[in-house]
Structure formats: C-alpha cells, structure tokens
Enzyme design. Structure first.
Site, PDB file in Angstrom:
ATOM      1  N   LYS A  11       8.281  -4.025  13.556  1.00  0.00           N
ATOM      2  CA  LYS A  11       9.702  -3.649  13.415  1.00  0.00           C
ATOM      3  C   LYS A  11      10.003  -2.444  14.302  1.00  0.00           C
ATOM      4  O   LYS A  11       9.118  -1.634  14.597  1.00  0.00           O
ATOM      5  CB  LYS A  11      10.092  -3.352  11.963  1.00  0.00           C
ATOM      6  N   ALA A  96      -0.667   2.811  13.924  1.00  0.00           N
ATOM      7  CA  ALA A  96      -0.068   4.148  13.719  1.00  0.00           C
ATOM      8  C   ALA A  96       0.928   4.466  14.835  1.00  0.00           C
ATOM      9  O   ALA A  96       0.875   5.521  15.460  1.00  0.00           O
ATOM     10  CB  ALA A  96      -1.144   5.226  13.632  1.00  0.00           C
ATOM     11  N   ALA A 100       5.446  -0.272  12.051  1.00  0.00           N
ATOM     12  CA  ALA A 100       5.188  -0.879  10.727  1.00  0.00           C
ATOM     13  C   ALA A 100       4.062  -1.910  10.760  1.00  0.00           C
ATOM     14  O   ALA A 100       4.078  -2.877   9.990  1.00  0.00           O
ATOM     15  CB  ALA A 100       6.461  -1.482  10.127  1.00  0.00           C
ATOM     16  N   GLY A 101       3.087  -1.718  11.612  1.00  0.00           N
ATOM     17  CA  GLY A 101       1.983  -2.676  11.763  1.00  0.00           C
ATOM     18  C   GLY A 101       1.238  -2.946  10.458  1.00  0.00           C
ATOM     19  O   GLY A 101       0.991  -4.102  10.102  1.00  0.00           O
ATOM     20  N   GLY A 102       0.892  -1.903   9.736  1.00  0.00           N
ATOM     21  CA  GLY A 102       0.174  -2.066   8.464  1.00  0.00           C
ATOM     22  C   GLY A 102       1.063  -2.695   7.410  1.00  0.00           C
ATOM     23  O   GLY A 102       0.627  -3.564   6.639  1.00  0.00           O
ATOM     24  N   SER A 103       2.333  -2.289   7.383  1.00  0.00           N
ATOM     25  CA  SER A 103       3.280  -2.802   6.379  1.00  0.00           C
ATOM     26  C   SER A 103       3.547  -4.286   6.582  1.00  0.00           C
ATOM     27  O   SER A 103       3.655  -5.053   5.617  1.00  0.00           O
ATOM     28  CB  SER A 103       4.613  -2.052   6.478  1.00  0.00           C
ATOM     29  N   ASP A 136       8.135   0.539   3.895  1.00  0.00           N
ATOM     30  CA  ASP A 136       8.566  -0.442   4.908  1.00  0.00           C
ATOM     31  C   ASP A 136       8.209  -1.877   4.537  1.00  0.00           C
ATOM     32  O   ASP A 136       8.638  -2.821   5.203  1.00  0.00           O
ATOM     33  CB  ASP A 136       7.888  -0.150   6.261  1.00  0.00           C
TER      34      ASP A 136
HETATM   35  O1  C5P Z   1       6.016   4.775   1.735  1.00  0.00           O
HETATM   36  P1  C5P Z   1       4.943   5.069   2.730  1.00  0.00           P
HETATM   37  O2  C5P Z   1       3.580   5.137   2.093  1.00  0.00           O
HETATM   38  O3  C5P Z   1       4.972   4.180   3.913  1.00  0.00           O
HETATM   39  O4  C5P Z   1       5.274   6.541   3.288  1.00  0.00           O
HETATM   40  C1  C5P Z   1       4.318   7.298   3.995  1.00  0.00           C
HETATM   41  C2  C5P Z   1       4.722   8.772   3.987  1.00  0.00           C
HETATM   42  O5  C5P Z   1       5.870   8.969   4.820  1.00  0.00           O
HETATM   43  C3  C5P Z   1       5.127   9.333   2.630  1.00  0.00           C
HETATM   44  O6  C5P Z   1       4.009   9.788   1.911  1.00  0.00           O
HETATM   45  C4  C5P Z   1       6.047  10.473   3.027  1.00  0.00           C
HETATM   46  O7  C5P Z   1       5.317  11.615   3.418  1.00  0.00           O
HETATM   47  C5  C5P Z   1       6.739   9.935   4.271  1.00  0.00           C
HETATM   48  N1  C5P Z   1       8.036   9.306   3.945  1.00  0.00           N
HETATM   49  C6  C5P Z   1       9.087  10.093   3.546  1.00  0.00           C
HETATM   50  N2  C5P Z   1      10.287   9.503   3.249  1.00  0.00           N
HETATM   51  C7  C5P Z   1      10.455   8.170   3.341  1.00  0.00           C
HETATM   52  C8  C5P Z   1       9.390   7.350   3.751  1.00  0.00           C
HETATM   53  C9  C5P Z   1       8.185   7.945   4.048  1.00  0.00           C
HETATM   54  O8  C5P Z   1       8.970  11.319   3.454  1.00  0.00           O
HETATM   55  N3  C5P Z   1      11.636   7.639   3.063  1.00  0.00           N
END
Ligand code: C5P
Length: 291
Positions: A11, A96, A100-103, A136
């Site tokens: 994405k 990384a 959103a590769g992992g998602s 994501d």
């Molecule tokens: O949800 P996910 O595990 O992908 O998010 C990874 C990190 O990115 C979260 O731990 C947070 O530090 C940050 N994040 C955030 N606000 C979001 C999405 C992600 O601060 N809306």
C-alpha cells in the site's frame, strides 16, 4: 481444498494526516490508502499439525515475530481449529519500507485461511482479527482505495480510482514508525493537510488533482533526519515525475508518472544501483488483476 495462493499487495498513502496523540499511545490519523501492483505471494497448505512459516527472504523472522504467523494463530484459534498450516511467503515488497509489507502478508493469511478451511467468517470478524494484529492490517484485507481513520484501523471503502502509473523507490534505509511519530510530536507541528478535499474528489469520482489534499505529515520529519532522502525526491521530479511523496513513515517514495513507458525510463536510468526501483500501478478493491 488443500492449498491456496493469495496475492498480498503493498500500500501507499496518498494522504497521511496526523490529528493528535491519543491516551493509548497511538495517533489519531486520517489516511487515504491505496493498494498497488507490487505484491508478495502467500502460499497456504494444510498440514498434519503446527504452523510452519518459510520465506524467500532469509532476513525475515519465521516464528511469532512474523505477523503472518500470528495471523494464522489468531484465526484458527478463533474457530477452535488446531493450528495446522504451512505458510510460504514469496517476498517482493521491501521490508520496513512504509509499504505495509508485513501487514499485507498477515491480511492475506486471514483471507487465505478463511477460504482454505472453508470458514466463511464474516467480514466484520476478519476486520476485528485484523485490527488486533496491526493498524494497517484491516485495510489490507480488501485493499483498493480507502479512507482509514482512528489509529488507521477503521476503514471506509472508497470507489476505485482511475489507474495511476507509478515508480517506487526504496533506498533500503529502515525507518522506525514509532520513532517517526514521536519526532512529529516533538516538532509541535499542527497538521493542516486538507485530506477532506481529496476524499471528496475520490467519493465524487472526479479527476484527481494532487494539489488537493495529497501529503504526508511524516515526510518533513523524516526528510530532515535522513539527509540522503531529499535527493531521491528531487531526482524523481527532475526525471519527469508529476508528483512525488513518501509513503507511510518511509523510506519509500512513490512517483506518479505519465504512463508505464515513462516509468520504465525512470527505472532503467536510475543512477543509484543499490536502490530498489520498480514500476507499479494502482489496483482495485480485492485486486482481481493479481490473483
Ligand atoms: O499498529 P501498529 O503495530 O502497526 O503500529 C506500530 C507503531 O506505530 C505503534 O506502536 C505506534 O508507535 C505507531 N503508530 C502510532 N499511531 C498510529 C499507528 C501507529 O503512533 N495511528
């Protein structure tokens, strides 16, 4: 059915707006999400017991640290079935990279296991399981074009946009998403990105104009810290791209180009051979063209 192969597209964010820090540590965001043709392929096969994960990229974790593994665990646990599946990830999306590769791999495992085991789980259930895996992941279940809000896990599906041809450039600099968000908080910036304008244009099926609402609140933060990144953006523009933006928390940039031919020219003439450079295009909801 014994085996199924599911495409897992990357994405990009046509818009990423940060509205503020929440009490749970996440950020309230408004995102325009878009799936692209660059994709991993996930092969799922029933086995005699256990979850076995293999991948074409030896740098990836193959246990619980891999979101795709956890996706298999949570969905089979939800339906009280024993975990018994082999997962193979053919990795093409840079890791990384803000794509959103992992998602998307995790979402493909949910969709694939739902089909492979004939679970017929409702969309709401899949969305909830996906949200528990990462912000994501819900978007990645159906992809296409969507408005994401909350911490990014709440999805409003939008009409598919007209195909855009793209060039994707990733210089292989891994950027931590939590770091980027924290730097944004420290900067004291307040977003004035008019995401609503872009949202309206897409909802009304009008021709997209990237003056209106395209932007990424994390881009300025990341470009300031990683001095080699502004050059990528400038170079893409100098090579004829109409619009260039960082995706997610970086370090990938996507460039909107006139057509596939222009994209191929940029790719073939890209001077820095260590960078990952590919052409891609936007794909529709459920990405029928990738199955
Ligand atoms: O949800 P996910 O595990 O992908 O998010 C990874 C990190 O990115 C979260 O731990 C947070 O530090 C940050 N994040 C955030 N606000 C979001 C999405 C992600 O601060 N809306």
């Amino acid at each position: 059915m014994k085996e199924i192969t599911v495409p897992a597209p990357a994405k990009i964010n046509l818009a990423l707006k940060i509205k503020g820090l929440r009490s749970d540590g996440y950020h309230e965001v408004e995102l325009i999400m878009q799936s692209i043709s660059l994709h991993d392929r996930i092969r799922l096969r029933k086995n005699d017991g256990g979850i076995r994960l293999t991948t074409s990229d030896p740098s990836l974790p193959v246990g619980k640290k891999n979101l795709a593994y956890r996706a298999a665990e949570v969905i089979l646990d939800y339906v009280n079935l024993p975990a018994a599946v082999d997962i193979h990830i053919e990795k093409r999306i840079p890791v990384a990279a803000g794509l959103a590769g992992g998602s998307t791999d995790a979402a493909a495992v949910l969709v694939g296991i739902n089909k492979l085991f004939g679970l017929s789980l409702a969309d709401e259930v899949l969305l909830e399981l996906a949200a528990g895996l990462g912000s994501d992941v819900p978007f990645c279940l159906h992809g296409g074009t969507a408005f994401a809000y909350g911490r990014g896990e709440k999805i409003r599906q939008l009409p598919d946009i007209e195909r855009l041809d793209l060039v994707i450039v990733n210089p292989g600099i891994p950027i931590s998403t939590p770091w980027a968000y924290t730097q944004y908080d420290r900067s004291g910036k307040k977003s004035n990105l008019p995401v609503n304008k872009l949202l309206q244009i897409i909802e009304e099926d009008k021709e997209i104009d990237w003056q209106e609402g395209w932007g990424n609140d994390l881009e300025g933060i990341v470009l300031k810290e990683y001095k080699e990144l502004p050059l990528i953006k400038e170079r893409l523009k100098a090579m004829g791209a109409q619009f260039v933006l960082m995706s997610g928390s970086g370090s990938t940039f996507f460039a909107v180009v006139e057509d596939q031919k222009q994209g191929e020219e940029i790719r073939d003439n890209w001077p820095d051979k260590k960078d990952f450079v590919t052409i891609a295009w936007t794909v529709k909801k459920d990405f029928p063209e990738l199955w």
